[in-house]
Design a protein around this motif. Structure first.
Motif, PDB file in Angstrom:
ATOM      1  N   ALA A  39     -62.208  43.662  -5.785  1.00 22.53           N
ATOM      2  CA  ALA A  39     -61.965  43.934  -4.366  1.00 22.53           C
ATOM      3  C   ALA A  39     -63.231  43.596  -3.598  1.00 22.53           C
ATOM      4  CB  ALA A  39     -61.588  45.398  -4.150  1.00 22.53           C
ATOM      5  N   VAL A  40     -63.085  43.028  -2.405  1.00 25.16           N
ATOM      6  CA  VAL A  40     -64.237  42.648  -1.594  1.00 25.16           C
ATOM      7  C   VAL A  40     -63.919  42.889  -0.125  1.00 25.16           C
ATOM      8  CG1 VAL A  40     -63.484  40.239  -1.394  1.00 25.16           C
ATOM      9  CG2 VAL A  40     -65.899  40.799  -1.148  1.00 25.16           C
ATOM     10  N   THR A  41     -64.914  43.325   0.646  1.00 21.40           N
ATOM     11  CA  THR A  41     -64.745  43.480   2.089  1.00 21.40           C
ATOM     12  C   THR A  41     -65.020  42.147   2.762  1.00 21.40           C
ATOM     13  OG1 THR A  41     -67.040  44.202   2.307  1.00 21.40           O
ATOM     14  CG2 THR A  41     -65.365  45.917   2.070  1.00 21.40           C
ATOM     15  N   ILE A  42     -64.310  41.856   3.848  1.00 20.83           N
ATOM     16  CA  ILE A  42     -64.389  40.536   4.463  1.00 20.83           C
ATOM     17  C   ILE A  42     -65.664  40.318   5.263  1.00 20.83           C
ATOM     18  CG2 ILE A  42     -61.882  40.286   4.542  1.00 20.83           C
ATOM     19  CD1 ILE A  42     -61.975  41.045   7.483  1.00 20.83           C
ATOM     20  N   ASP A  43     -66.485  41.380   5.476  1.00 19.71           N
ATOM     21  CA  ASP A  43     -67.735  41.192   6.216  1.00 19.71           C
ATOM     22  C   ASP A  43     -68.905  40.816   5.299  1.00 19.71           C
ATOM     23  OD1 ASP A  43     -67.975  43.604   4.947  1.00 19.71           O
ATOM     24  OD2 ASP A  43     -68.538  44.750   6.730  1.00 19.71           O
ATOM     25  N   ARG A  44     -68.672  40.699   4.001  1.00 18.33           N
ATOM     26  CA  ARG A  44     -69.726  40.316   3.058  1.00 18.33           C
ATOM     27  C   ARG A  44     -69.682  38.804   2.831  1.00 18.33           C
ATOM     28  NH1 ARG A  44     -69.649  43.954  -2.200  1.00 18.33           N
ATOM     29  NH2 ARG A  44     -71.543  42.725  -2.514  1.00 18.33           N
ATOM     30  N   VAL A  45     -70.130  38.039   3.838  1.00 16.25           N
ATOM     31  CA  VAL A  45     -70.047  36.581   3.816  1.00 16.25           C
ATOM     32  C   VAL A  45     -71.162  35.995   2.957  1.00 16.25           C
ATOM     33  CG1 VAL A  45     -70.066  34.492   5.225  1.00 16.25           C
ATOM     34  CG2 VAL A  45     -68.969  36.564   6.085  1.00 16.25           C
ATOM     35  N   GLN A  46     -70.797  35.021   2.114  1.00 17.36           N
ATOM     36  CA  GLN A  46     -71.760  34.343   1.250  1.00 17.36           C
ATOM     37  C   GLN A  46     -71.674  32.832   1.458  1.00 17.36           C
ATOM     38  OE1 GLN A  46     -71.864  35.816  -2.876  1.00 17.36           O
ATOM     39  NE2 GLN A  46     -70.414  37.433  -2.263  1.00 17.36           N
ATOM     40  N   GLU A  47     -72.641  32.114   0.916  1.00 18.42           N
ATOM     41  CA  GLU A  47     -72.677  30.673   1.078  1.00 18.42           C
ATOM     42  C   GLU A  47     -71.668  29.989   0.157  1.00 18.42           C
ATOM     43  OE1 GLU A  47     -76.486  28.952   0.654  1.00 18.42           O
ATOM     44  OE2 GLU A  47     -77.400  30.097   2.309  1.00 18.42           O
ATOM     45  N   LYS A  48     -71.157  28.870   0.652  1.00 16.64           N
ATOM     46  CA  LYS A  48     -70.226  28.065  -0.130  1.00 16.64           C
ATOM     47  C   LYS A  48     -70.982  27.288  -1.188  1.00 16.64           C
ATOM     48  CE  LYS A  48     -66.806  24.358   0.349  1.00 16.64           C
ATOM     49  NZ  LYS A  48     -66.195  23.371   1.274  1.00 16.64           N
ATOM     50  N   LYS A  49     -70.371  27.143  -2.377  1.00 17.33           N
ATOM     51  CA  LYS A  49     -70.952  26.366  -3.467  1.00 17.33           C
ATOM     52  C   LYS A  49     -70.151  25.089  -3.676  1.00 17.33           C
ATOM     53  CE  LYS A  49     -72.435  30.540  -5.965  1.00 17.33           C
ATOM     54  NZ  LYS A  49     -72.287  31.306  -7.234  1.00 17.33           N
ATOM     55  N   ASP A  50     -70.773  24.083  -4.237  1.00 19.63           N
ATOM     56  CA  ASP A  50     -70.067  22.844  -4.559  1.00 19.63           C
ATOM     57  C   ASP A  50     -68.909  23.141  -5.506  1.00 19.63           C
ATOM     58  OD1 ASP A  50     -71.849  21.417  -3.042  1.00 19.63           O
ATOM     59  OD2 ASP A  50     -73.117  20.820  -4.735  1.00 19.63           O
ATOM     60  N   GLY A  51     -67.760  22.587  -5.177  1.00 20.05           N
ATOM     61  CA  GLY A  51     -66.590  22.775  -6.031  1.00 20.05           C
ATOM     62  C   GLY A  51     -65.745  23.979  -5.678  1.00 20.05           C
ATOM     63  N   ASP A  52     -66.191  24.789  -4.722  1.00 20.73           N
ATOM     64  CA  ASP A  52     -65.399  25.950  -4.313  1.00 20.73           C
ATOM     65  C   ASP A  52     -64.063  25.517  -3.718  1.00 20.73           C
ATOM     66  OD1 ASP A  52     -67.041  27.997  -5.101  1.00 20.73           O
ATOM     67  OD2 ASP A  52     -68.043  28.228  -3.163  1.00 20.73           O
ATOM     68  N   THR A  62     -59.520  38.815  12.555  1.00 17.96           N
ATOM     69  CA  THR A  62     -60.484  38.004  11.813  1.00 17.96           C
ATOM     70  C   THR A  62     -59.754  36.987  10.947  1.00 17.96           C
ATOM     71  OG1 THR A  62     -62.048  39.856  11.702  1.00 17.96           O
ATOM     72  CG2 THR A  62     -62.416  38.034  10.194  1.00 17.96           C
ATOM     73  N   ILE A  63     -60.221  35.738  10.991  1.00 16.46           N
ATOM     74  CA  ILE A  63     -59.722  34.708  10.093  1.00 16.46           C
ATOM     75  C   ILE A  63     -60.889  34.174   9.273  1.00 16.46           C
ATOM     76  CG2 ILE A  63     -57.764  33.977  11.482  1.00 16.46           C
ATOM     77  CD1 ILE A  63     -59.489  31.646  12.482  1.00 16.46           C
ATOM     78  N   GLY A  64     -60.586  33.572   8.133  1.00 15.73           N
ATOM     79  CA  GLY A  64     -61.669  33.030   7.333  1.00 15.73           C
ATOM     80  C   GLY A  64     -61.181  32.489   6.015  1.00 15.73           C
ATOM     81  N   TYR A  65     -62.147  32.258   5.107  1.00 16.50           N
ATOM     82  CA  TYR A  65     -61.850  31.703   3.798  1.00 16.50           C
ATOM     83  C   TYR A  65     -62.598  32.487   2.720  1.00 16.50           C
ATOM     84  CZ  TYR A  65     -60.058  27.666   6.362  1.00 16.50           C
ATOM     85  OH  TYR A  65     -59.342  26.854   7.208  1.00 16.50           O
ATOM     86  N   PHE A  66     -61.999  32.563   1.536  1.00 21.64           N
ATOM     87  CA  PHE A  66     -62.639  33.197   0.398  1.00 21.64           C
ATOM     88  C   PHE A  66     -62.341  32.377  -0.854  1.00 21.64           C
ATOM     89  CE2 PHE A  66     -58.385  34.929   0.561  1.00 21.64           C
ATOM     90  CZ  PHE A  66     -57.994  35.067  -0.764  1.00 21.64           C
ATOM     91  N   THR A  67     -63.040  32.693  -1.940  1.00 25.02           N
ATOM     92  CA  THR A  67     -62.869  31.961  -3.187  1.00 25.02           C
ATOM     93  C   THR A  67     -62.126  32.818  -4.209  1.00 25.02           C
ATOM     94  OG1 THR A  67     -64.965  32.758  -4.103  1.00 25.02           O
ATOM     95  CG2 THR A  67     -65.036  30.726  -2.794  1.00 25.02           C
ATOM     96  N   GLU A  68     -61.667  32.171  -5.277  1.00 23.86           N
ATOM     97  CA  GLU A  68     -60.921  32.898  -6.307  1.00 23.86           C
ATOM     98  C   GLU A  68     -61.759  33.946  -7.010  1.00 23.86           C
ATOM     99  OE1 GLU A  68     -58.587  31.085  -9.236  1.00 23.86           O
ATOM    100  OE2 GLU A  68     -57.315  29.956  -7.857  1.00 23.86           O
ATOM    101  N   ASP A  69     -63.092  33.760  -7.026  1.00 24.02           N
ATOM    102  CA  ASP A  69     -63.937  34.738  -7.715  1.00 24.02           C
ATOM    103  C   ASP A  69     -64.431  35.850  -6.787  1.00 24.02           C
ATOM    104  OD1 ASP A  69     -65.727  33.319  -6.201  1.00 24.02           O
ATOM    105  OD2 ASP A  69     -66.994  32.668  -7.865  1.00 24.02           O
ATOM    106  N   GLY A  70     -63.903  35.904  -5.561  1.00 20.55           N
ATOM    107  CA  GLY A  70     -64.177  37.053  -4.702  1.00 20.55           C
ATOM    108  C   GLY A  70     -65.332  36.914  -3.743  1.00 20.55           C
ATOM    109  N   ARG A  71     -65.709  35.696  -3.382  1.00 18.81           N
ATOM    110  CA  ARG A  71     -66.759  35.494  -2.389  1.00 18.81           C
ATOM    111  C   ARG A  71     -66.141  35.088  -1.052  1.00 18.81           C
ATOM    112  NH1 ARG A  71     -69.232  31.110  -3.549  1.00 18.81           N
ATOM    113  NH2 ARG A  71     -67.952  30.558  -5.366  1.00 18.81           N
ATOM    114  N   VAL A  72     -66.431  35.847   0.002  1.00 21.25           N
ATOM    115  CA  VAL A  72     -65.979  35.492   1.344  1.00 21.25           C
ATOM    116  C   VAL A  72     -66.949  34.447   1.897  1.00 21.25           C
ATOM    117  CG1 VAL A  72     -65.525  36.325   3.682  1.00 21.25           C
ATOM    118  CG2 VAL A  72     -64.950  37.753   1.707  1.00 21.25           C
ATOM    119  N   ILE A  73     -66.434  33.269   2.222  1.00 19.44           N
ATOM    120  CA  ILE A  73     -67.273  32.160   2.671  1.00 19.44           C
ATOM    121  C   ILE A  73     -67.370  32.114   4.187  1.00 19.44           C
ATOM    122  CG2 ILE A  73     -67.587  29.652   2.574  1.00 19.44           C
ATOM    123  CD1 ILE A  73     -67.925  31.179  -0.088  1.00 19.44           C
TER     124      ILE A  73
END
Length: 352
Positions: A39-52, A62-73
């Motif tokens: 579980a992750v809160t949407i205000d914990r934004v992290q940097e995008k990695k290659d291949g995400d 709020t709109i946005g994007y996240f990854t399968e491993d739980g990082r909000v980008i």
């Protein structure tokens, strides 16, 4: 001070455990297993990695994007309206004069210079034009590809990579191929009052399904037959309603699901058989897990949400419920992503 630092992670853990308990308490059959992963809160934004690979979300304002491993980008607040897909997003106001198009990296790629209300679906960019009777498709630069105008308001819409379908308040159904060429155009009829309240197009572009009419309201499926449209299945609904409803085909284009007043209708187009599953409230999403051959239906009655899991063709494998102010549901393979207020959860789907 130390206790305060512990409050946020403990609150997230408590909510995660609550959903786990809710899922565990419901009968989910002998083979189906839903295992919470993170579980992750949407205000914990992290940097995008290659291949995400980015998954879009919309929770509250709020709109946005996240990854399968739980990082909000990305998490972008918006004051009025927004639309987001796996390829593009934008925000807009009630008096929208032009629309900027942004890609998943947040870079502006184009601008639509006509007023209207945008809708993005994967890599497809549509604009519902002022007056509510016309629709146009654009490329990512903002160049118009095609448009269609009718005299009656648009009341239903759906698109796939093979084409799109539009329903109007006068009962007209119109479909287009992926290049915007007119494919089908007809009035399903069969009711005293003609109107389209829900429409869907199959993934292969072959079939159109719709909820049509009032006073003998019915569900109808058509396919193109030469230059004409032929209704290959229809059934009358037990009770009329006047709201817009969800209609969706499975990925194989051989089964279609639709919401009616009191449940979910399912039609197997191969056998021409239909089934009905009671569901309370309004269905907001119908998503398919291709790896496990399951369909997940998200419905809500006020703030009470229910996820109903369906196995082919009409067996309810299980349900679970939760309360939320707003939510969303996405499926990627055997991963179920569920949004609840300001949190996103991942649940692994398996059969053992």
């Amino acid at each position: 001070m130390k206790n305060k630092k512990l409050l946020k992670p403990l609150a997230g853990l408590s909510l995660f455990c609550l959903i786990y308990i809710i899922i565990s308490l419901k009968p989910l059959g002998h083979e189906l297993h839903l295992t919470p992963d993170w579980a992750v809160t949407i205000d914990r934004v992290q940097e995008k990695k290659d291949g995400d690979i980015l998954i879009p979300f919309r929770l509250g304002q709020t709109i946005g994007y996240f990854t399968e491993d739980g990082r909000v980008i990305q998490a972008t607040p918006y004051p009025h309206n927004a639309t987001i897909s796996s390829s593009y997003y934008t925000t807009y106001g009630a008096d929208n004069k032009e629309t900027d198009i942004f890609n998943t990296d947040g870079d502006k790629v184009g601008t639509i210079t006509v007023p209207g209300f945008p809708f993005f679906d994967e890599d497809r960019i549509f604009m519902f034009l002022p007056g509510g009777t016309a629709l146009a498709e654009f490329d990512e630069s903002g160049t118009r590809k095609w448009n269609y105008e009718h005299y009656a308001p648009i009341t239903a819409f759906d698109s796939t990579s093979k084409g799109s379908v539009v329903g109007f308040s006068d009962g007209l159904i119109v479909s287009f191929d992926s290049d915007g060429n007119l494919d089908q155009q007809y009035y399903p009829g069969g009711s005293e009052i003609e109107i389209i309240l829900g429409a869907g197009i199959s993934k292969n572009g072959k079939y159109i399904a719709c909820i049509c009419g009032q006073k003998q309201q019915r569900f109808a499926v058509s396919e193109k037959n030469g230059e004409h449209s032929k209704i290959i299945f229809h059934e009358y609904l037990p009770k009329d309603f006047s709201r817009q409803v969800a209609v969706a085909f499975n990925n194989a284009s051989d089964t279609v699901y639709y919401n009616y007043n009191g449940g979910i209708g399912i039609v197997d187009l191969t056998t021409q058989k239909s089934a009905h599953i009671p569901v309370s409230g309004i269905v907001s999403q119908i998503e398919e897990s291709t790896e496990e051959d399951l369909v997940f239906v998200l419905s809500h009655d006020g703030k009470a949400y229910t996820v109903t899991v369906i196995e082919p063709f009409n067996h309810v494998a299980g349900t679970f419920s939760f309360d939320a102010d707003y939510t969303f549901m996405q499926l990627r393979g055997n991963k179920l992503f569920l949004g609840k207020n300001n949190k996103i959860f991942r649940i692994t789907i398996s059969k053992k």
